[in-house]
Design a protein around this motif. Structure first.
Motif, PDB file in Angstrom:
ATOM      1  N   LYS A 178      27.808  31.988  53.102  1.00 49.19           N
ATOM      2  CA  LYS A 178      27.220  32.077  51.772  1.00 49.19           C
ATOM      3  C   LYS A 178      27.485  33.457  51.192  1.00 49.19           C
ATOM      4  N   LEU A 179      27.861  33.492  49.928  1.00 53.61           N
ATOM      5  CA  LEU A 179      28.133  34.743  49.233  1.00 53.61           C
ATOM      6  C   LEU A 179      27.146  34.928  48.090  1.00 53.61           C
ATOM      7  N   LYS A 180      26.620  36.140  47.963  1.00 52.83           N
ATOM      8  CA  LYS A 180      25.757  36.456  46.833  1.00 52.83           C
ATOM      9  C   LYS A 180      26.614  36.515  45.576  1.00 52.83           C
ATOM     10  N   PRO A 181      25.999  36.324  44.409  1.00 54.97           N
ATOM     11  CA  PRO A 181      26.758  36.453  43.169  1.00 54.97           C
ATOM     12  C   PRO A 181      27.196  37.899  42.945  1.00 54.97           C
ATOM     13  N   CYS A 182      28.052  38.109  41.985  1.00 59.76           N
ATOM     14  CA  CYS A 182      28.538  39.446  41.640  1.00 59.76           C
ATOM     15  C   CYS A 182      27.344  40.350  41.332  1.00 59.76           C
ATOM     16  N   PRO A 183      27.312  41.562  41.910  1.00 59.46           N
ATOM     17  CA  PRO A 183      26.185  42.460  41.651  1.00 59.46           C
ATOM     18  C   PRO A 183      26.177  43.027  40.234  1.00 59.46           C
ATOM     19  N   PHE A 184      27.261  42.869  39.491  1.00 52.54           N
ATOM     20  CA  PHE A 184      27.337  43.424  38.145  1.00 52.54           C
ATOM     21  C   PHE A 184      27.052  42.402  37.063  1.00 52.54           C
ATOM     22  N   CYS A 185      27.667  41.219  37.173  1.00 52.43           N
ATOM     23  CA  CYS A 185      27.508  40.229  36.095  1.00 52.43           C
ATOM     24  C   CYS A 185      26.737  38.984  36.541  1.00 52.43           C
ATOM     25  N   GLY A 186      26.510  38.838  37.852  1.00 48.95           N
ATOM     26  CA  GLY A 186      25.797  37.661  38.358  1.00 48.95           C
ATOM     27  C   GLY A 186      26.675  36.435  38.489  1.00 48.95           C
ATOM     28  N   GLY A 187      27.978  36.591  38.259  1.00 49.23           N
ATOM     29  CA  GLY A 187      28.904  35.458  38.319  1.00 49.23           C
ATOM     30  C   GLY A 187      29.153  34.962  39.734  1.00 49.23           C
ATOM     31  N   GLU A 188      29.583  33.717  39.820  1.00 50.03           N
ATOM     32  CA  GLU A 188      29.912  33.084  41.098  1.00 50.03           C
ATOM     33  C   GLU A 188      31.194  33.695  41.658  1.00 50.03           C
ATOM     34  N   VAL A 189      31.234  33.871  42.975  1.00 45.17           N
ATOM     35  CA  VAL A 189      32.416  34.435  43.627  1.00 45.17           C
ATOM     36  C   VAL A 189      32.937  33.484  44.696  1.00 45.17           C
ATOM     37  N   ILE A 190      34.182  33.705  45.090  1.00 45.58           N
ATOM     38  CA  ILE A 190      34.806  32.929  46.151  1.00 45.58           C
ATOM     39  C   ILE A 190      35.463  33.894  47.134  1.00 45.58           C
ATOM     40  N   MET A 191      35.672  33.435  48.368  1.00 47.12           N
ATOM     41  CA  MET A 191      36.377  34.226  49.360  1.00 47.12           C
ATOM     42  C   MET A 191      37.658  33.507  49.728  1.00 47.12           C
ATOM     43  N   MET A 192      38.731  34.295  49.805  1.00 39.92           N
ATOM     44  CA  MET A 192      40.020  33.750  50.204  1.00 39.92           C
ATOM     45  C   MET A 192      40.491  34.465  51.458  1.00 39.92           C
ATOM     46  N   ARG A 193      41.146  33.742  52.326  1.00 39.71           N
ATOM     47  CA  ARG A 193      41.752  34.309  53.531  1.00 39.71           C
ATOM     48  C   ARG A 193      43.239  34.432  53.263  1.00 39.71           C
ATOM     49  N   LEU A 194      43.753  35.651  53.379  1.00 41.10           N
ATOM     50  CA  LEU A 194      45.171  35.899  53.146  1.00 41.10           C
ATOM     51  C   LEU A 194      45.811  36.318  54.462  1.00 41.10           C
ATOM     52  N   GLU A 195      46.953  35.736  54.781  1.00 38.41           N
ATOM     53  CA  GLU A 195      47.657  36.073  56.016  1.00 38.41           C
ATOM     54  C   GLU A 195      49.122  36.350  55.708  1.00 38.41           C
ATOM     55  N   SER A 196      49.613  37.477  56.197  1.00 40.65           N
ATOM     56  CA  SER A 196      51.018  37.832  56.027  1.00 40.65           C
ATOM     57  C   SER A 196      51.868  36.973  56.951  1.00 40.65           C
ATOM     58  N   LEU A 197      52.854  36.300  56.403  1.00 40.99           N
ATOM     59  CA  LEU A 197      53.753  35.491  57.223  1.00 40.99           C
ATOM     60  C   LEU A 197      54.639  36.366  58.100  1.00 40.99           C
ATOM     61  N   GLU A 198      54.916  37.573  57.638  1.00 40.04           N
ATOM     62  CA  GLU A 198      55.777  38.478  58.392  1.00 40.04           C
ATOM     63  C   GLU A 198      55.064  39.129  59.572  1.00 40.04           C
ATOM     64  N   THR A 199      53.821  39.588  59.343  1.00 44.12           N
ATOM     65  CA  THR A 199      53.112  40.349  60.383  1.00 44.12           C
ATOM     66  C   THR A 199      51.972  39.582  61.034  1.00 44.12           C
ATOM     67  N   GLY A 200      51.505  38.526  60.389  1.00 40.44           N
ATOM     68  CA  GLY A 200      50.352  37.795  60.903  1.00 40.44           C
ATOM     69  C   GLY A 200      49.029  38.481  60.586  1.00 40.44           C
ATOM     70  N   PHE A 201      49.083  39.611  59.848  1.00 36.84           N
ATOM     71  CA  PHE A 201      47.880  40.358  59.489  1.00 36.84           C
ATOM     72  C   PHE A 201      47.018  39.524  58.556  1.00 36.84           C
ATOM     73  N   VAL A 202      45.721  39.448  58.841  1.00 30.31           N
ATOM     74  CA  VAL A 202      44.780  38.655  58.051  1.00 30.31           C
ATOM     75  C   VAL A 202      43.857  39.587  57.274  1.00 30.31           C
ATOM     76  N   SER A 203      43.625  39.257  56.008  1.00 30.11           N
ATOM     77  CA  SER A 203      42.644  39.989  55.219  1.00 30.11           C
ATOM     78  C   SER A 203      41.813  38.981  54.430  1.00 30.11           C
ATOM     79  N   TYR A 204      40.640  39.411  54.009  1.00 36.78           N
ATOM     80  CA  TYR A 204      39.746  38.565  53.220  1.00 36.78           C
ATOM     81  C   TYR A 204      39.545  39.203  51.863  1.00 36.78           C
ATOM     82  N   TYR A 205      39.517  38.393  50.840  1.00 32.13           N
ATOM     83  CA  TYR A 205      39.494  38.832  49.461  1.00 32.13           C
ATOM     84  C   TYR A 205      38.356  38.096  48.767  1.00 32.13           C
TER      85      TYR A 205
END
Length: 70
Positions: free
Chosen positions: A5-32
């Motif tokens: 569960k994600l809290k809404p934006c602390p500035f505008c109260g808008g809904e947010v989403i989380m994305m998982r990004l993975e580099s095909l070259e390095t396999g490095f994973v980050s969350y956005y």
């Protein structure tokens, strides 16, 4: 697996989403975390760490300056 569960934006109260990004070259994973409606507000975070989990990224997003420290 429990739903993350994600809290809404602390500035505008808008809904947010989380994305998982993975580099095909390095396999490095980050969350956005950003707005589901990008025209609402420009605030976002990126968690980039080899050991970062999705839940840890959500916990960082959900932390607010007025939260009590545990």
């Amino acid at each position: 697996m429990s739903e993350i569960k994600l809290k809404p934006c602390p500035f505008c109260g808008g809904e947010v989403i989380m994305m998982r990004l993975e580099s095909l070259e390095t396999g490095f994973v980050s969350y956005y975390v950003s707005h589901s409606d990008i025209f609402n507000c420009a605030y976002e975070i990126r968690q980039q760490s080899a050991s970062q989990t999705m839940q840890e990224a959500a916990d960082k997003w959900n932390r607010r300056a007025d939260d009590e420290e545990t």
